[in-house]
Structure formats: C-alpha cells, structure tokens
Design a protein around this motif. Structure first.
Motif, mmCIF file in Angstrom:
data_model
loop_
_atom_site.group_PDB
_atom_site.id
_atom_site.type_symbol
_atom_site.label_atom_id
_atom_site.label_comp_id
_atom_site.label_asym_id
_atom_site.label_seq_id
_atom_site.Cartn_x
_atom_site.Cartn_y
_atom_site.Cartn_z
ATOM 1 N N MET A 1 -0.865 19.856 2.172
ATOM 2 C CA MET A 1 -1.351 19.766 0.808
ATOM 3 C C MET A 1 -2.705 20.441 0.640
ATOM 4 N N SER A 2 -3.496 20.491 1.684
ATOM 5 C CA SER A 2 -4.859 21.009 1.545
ATOM 6 C C SER A 2 -4.899 22.462 1.076
ATOM 7 N N GLU A 3 -3.849 23.243 1.334
ATOM 8 C CA GLU A 3 -3.844 24.643 0.894
ATOM 9 C C GLU A 3 -3.829 24.778 -0.626
ATOM 10 N N PHE A 4 -3.462 23.725 -1.334
ATOM 11 C CA PHE A 4 -3.452 23.746 -2.803
ATOM 12 C C PHE A 4 -4.842 23.507 -3.395
ATOM 13 N N GLN A 5 -5.750 22.954 -2.587
ATOM 14 C CA GLN A 5 -7.081 22.634 -3.092
ATOM 15 C C GLN A 5 -7.829 23.885 -3.520
ATOM 16 N N GLY A 6 -8.653 23.726 -4.561
ATOM 17 C CA GLY A 6 -9.498 24.820 -5.000
ATOM 18 C C GLY A 6 -9.348 25.104 -6.479
ATOM 19 N N ARG A 7 -10.002 26.175 -6.901
ATOM 20 C CA ARG A 7 -9.929 26.627 -8.295
ATOM 21 C C ARG A 7 -9.016 27.837 -8.372
ATOM 22 N N TRP A 8 -8.155 27.835 -9.387
ATOM 23 C CA TRP A 8 -7.141 28.865 -9.546
ATOM 24 C C TRP A 8 -7.153 29.383 -10.978
ATOM 25 N N LYS A 9 -7.036 30.694 -11.135
ATOM 26 C CA LYS A 9 -7.006 31.316 -12.461
ATOM 27 C C LYS A 9 -5.633 31.940 -12.698
ATOM 28 N N LEU A 10 -5.065 31.685 -13.886
ATOM 29 C CA LEU A 10 -3.768 32.258 -14.249
ATOM 30 C C LEU A 10 -3.881 33.780 -14.334
ATOM 31 N N VAL A 11 -2.972 34.486 -13.624
ATOM 32 C CA VAL A 11 -2.983 35.946 -13.651
ATOM 33 C C VAL A 11 -1.679 36.539 -14.178
ATOM 34 N N SER A 12 -0.598 35.714 -14.228
ATOM 35 C CA SER A 12 0.689 36.234 -14.669
ATOM 36 C C SER A 12 1.548 35.084 -15.194
ATOM 37 N N SER A 13 2.342 35.390 -16.209
ATOM 38 C CA SER A 13 3.211 34.372 -16.790
ATOM 39 C C SER A 13 4.477 35.038 -17.315
ATOM 40 N N GLU A 14 5.634 34.517 -16.912
ATOM 41 C CA GLU A 14 6.921 35.053 -17.344
ATOM 42 C C GLU A 14 7.773 33.931 -17.939
ATOM 43 N N ARG A 15 8.301 34.132 -19.121
ATOM 44 C CA ARG A 15 9.231 33.227 -19.805
ATOM 45 C C ARG A 15 8.630 31.853 -20.107
ATOM 46 N N PHE A 16 7.306 31.755 -20.121
ATOM 47 C CA PHE A 16 6.658 30.475 -20.398
ATOM 48 C C PHE A 16 6.954 30.008 -21.824
ATOM 49 N N ASP A 17 6.987 30.939 -22.775
ATOM 50 C CA ASP A 17 7.303 30.573 -24.151
ATOM 51 C C ASP A 17 8.727 30.010 -24.248
ATOM 52 N N ASP A 18 9.665 30.604 -23.524
ATOM 53 C CA ASP A 18 11.047 30.109 -23.514
ATOM 54 C C ASP A 18 11.105 28.684 -22.974
ATOM 55 N N TYR A 19 10.362 28.431 -21.895
ATOM 56 C CA TYR A 19 10.312 27.095 -21.311
ATOM 57 C C TYR A 19 9.732 26.098 -22.313
ATOM 58 N N PRO A 37 -6.367 31.681 -21.626
ATOM 59 C CA PRO A 37 -6.557 31.767 -20.173
ATOM 60 C C PRO A 37 -6.647 30.351 -19.587
ATOM 61 N N VAL A 38 -6.043 30.160 -18.426
ATOM 62 C CA VAL A 38 -5.978 28.837 -17.805
ATOM 63 C C VAL A 38 -6.638 28.875 -16.436
ATOM 64 N N THR A 39 -7.423 27.833 -16.155
ATOM 65 C CA THR A 39 -8.004 27.637 -14.832
ATOM 66 C C THR A 39 -7.594 26.258 -14.343
ATOM 67 N N LEU A 40 -7.124 26.179 -13.102
ATOM 68 C CA LEU A 40 -6.768 24.906 -12.478
ATOM 69 C C LEU A 40 -7.810 24.560 -11.424
ATOM 70 N N ASN A 41 -8.142 23.293 -11.331
ATOM 71 C CA ASN A 41 -8.987 22.791 -10.255
ATOM 72 C C ASN A 41 -8.196 21.673 -9.585
ATOM 73 N N ILE A 42 -7.790 21.901 -8.337
ATOM 74 C CA ILE A 42 -6.947 20.953 -7.619
ATOM 75 C C ILE A 42 -7.741 20.350 -6.467
ATOM 76 N N SER A 43 -7.770 19.010 -6.414
ATOM 77 C CA SER A 43 -8.397 18.335 -5.288
ATOM 78 C C SER A 43 -7.402 17.366 -4.671
ATOM 79 N N VAL A 44 -7.483 17.221 -3.341
ATOM 80 C CA VAL A 44 -6.548 16.391 -2.597
ATOM 81 C C VAL A 44 -7.345 15.463 -1.691
ATOM 82 N N ASP A 45 -7.003 14.173 -1.731
ATOM 83 C CA ASP A 45 -7.596 13.175 -0.843
ATOM 84 C C ASP A 45 -6.454 12.359 -0.257
ATOM 85 N N VAL A 46 -6.032 12.696 0.938
ATOM 86 C CA VAL A 46 -4.895 12.114 1.638
ATOM 87 C C VAL A 46 -3.635 12.315 0.781
#
Length: 135
Positions: A1-19, A37-46
């Motif tokens: 799970m730790s690899e998901f931690q951090g700040r992430w910026k959206l760079v590409s989106s396909e068919r999101f409107d359809d969804y 524009p979307v930014t995610l901040n993911i933190s993991v504790d166990v």
C-alpha cells in the motif's frame, strides 16, 4: 500500500464523462468535474487510508480501513456501501448502491511505471484516469 502514498496530479482522462453519466451525475456537475484539474493526496497508516481530492470544482476526503464496509457519501452526494480491498497490487473500491436510483460501481487503482492508474466501471462503461506523482 505504501507505493500509493504521496501527492498525485491528474494528467489524462478517458471516458470519464460517460462514466459520470451512468452513475447519475448531472450535466453541469459533469462539465465542472471534467474541466477541473485534480490533485490527490494519499496517506497510509497500516490498514487505514486517507485520500484527499482537491480541485477547483470541490474538495473531498475519503477515510477508510481496508476490508471494512462503510457508508460513503460521494463527492456528488450519492450514498453507497463501500469496501476497499487490496489484491495483487491493486487497490479496489467496490461501491454498492443503497438507493434504487443509484448504480453499483468498481474503481480499481494501481501503480505502473511511476503513474497511478484509476479505472472506473459502472455497468458496461469503463473510464480511465491517470495521475503523475508530484515531488
């Protein structure tokens, strides 16, 4: 799970409107979400995870424990029974409709070559959003 931690910026989106159409998001909200524009901040504790999503449209925080079902109120106001689980390097979010008008959905996230991939599926519609890690 730790690899998901951090700040992430959206760079590409396909068919999101359809969804978003399939899950019942209105036209104006789709337009705002699609062009923000979307930014995610993911933190993991166990086994506890916090995902903060920031955009011009709206900020949203989702806190959960892997494997424990909870009632989620989505960014667009839907109430769903949600469970996250981790399977073969994929963080999977299973959303079950509580109300008859809502739709079940499955969101699968994984890391590949330094990018965070997010596949959203409702019915036969699949969307893909790709995020790049911010340093």
């Amino acid at each position: 799970m730790s690899e998901f931690q951090g700040r992430w910026k959206l760079v590409s989106s396909e068919r999101f409107d359809d969804y978003m159409k399939v899950i019942g998001v209105g036209r104006l909200a789709r337009l705002a979400a699609r062009n923000s524009p979307v930014t995610l901040n993911i933190s993991v504790d166990v086994d506890r995870v916090v995902v903060r999503s920031s955009s011009v449209f709206k900020d949203y925080t989702l806190q959960f424990v892997i494997g424990k079902e909870f009632e989620e109120v989505t960014i667009d106001g839907r109430r769903l029974l949600t469970t996250f689980f981790f399977e073969q390097g994929h963080l999977i979010q299973q959303q079950a409709a509580i109300e008859e008008k809502d739709v079940n959905s499955r969101i699968t996230r994984w890391i590949h070559e330094g990018l965070l991939y997010t596949e959203l599926q409702a019915g036969d519609v699949k969307a893909l959003r790709i995020f790049k890690r911010l340093h």
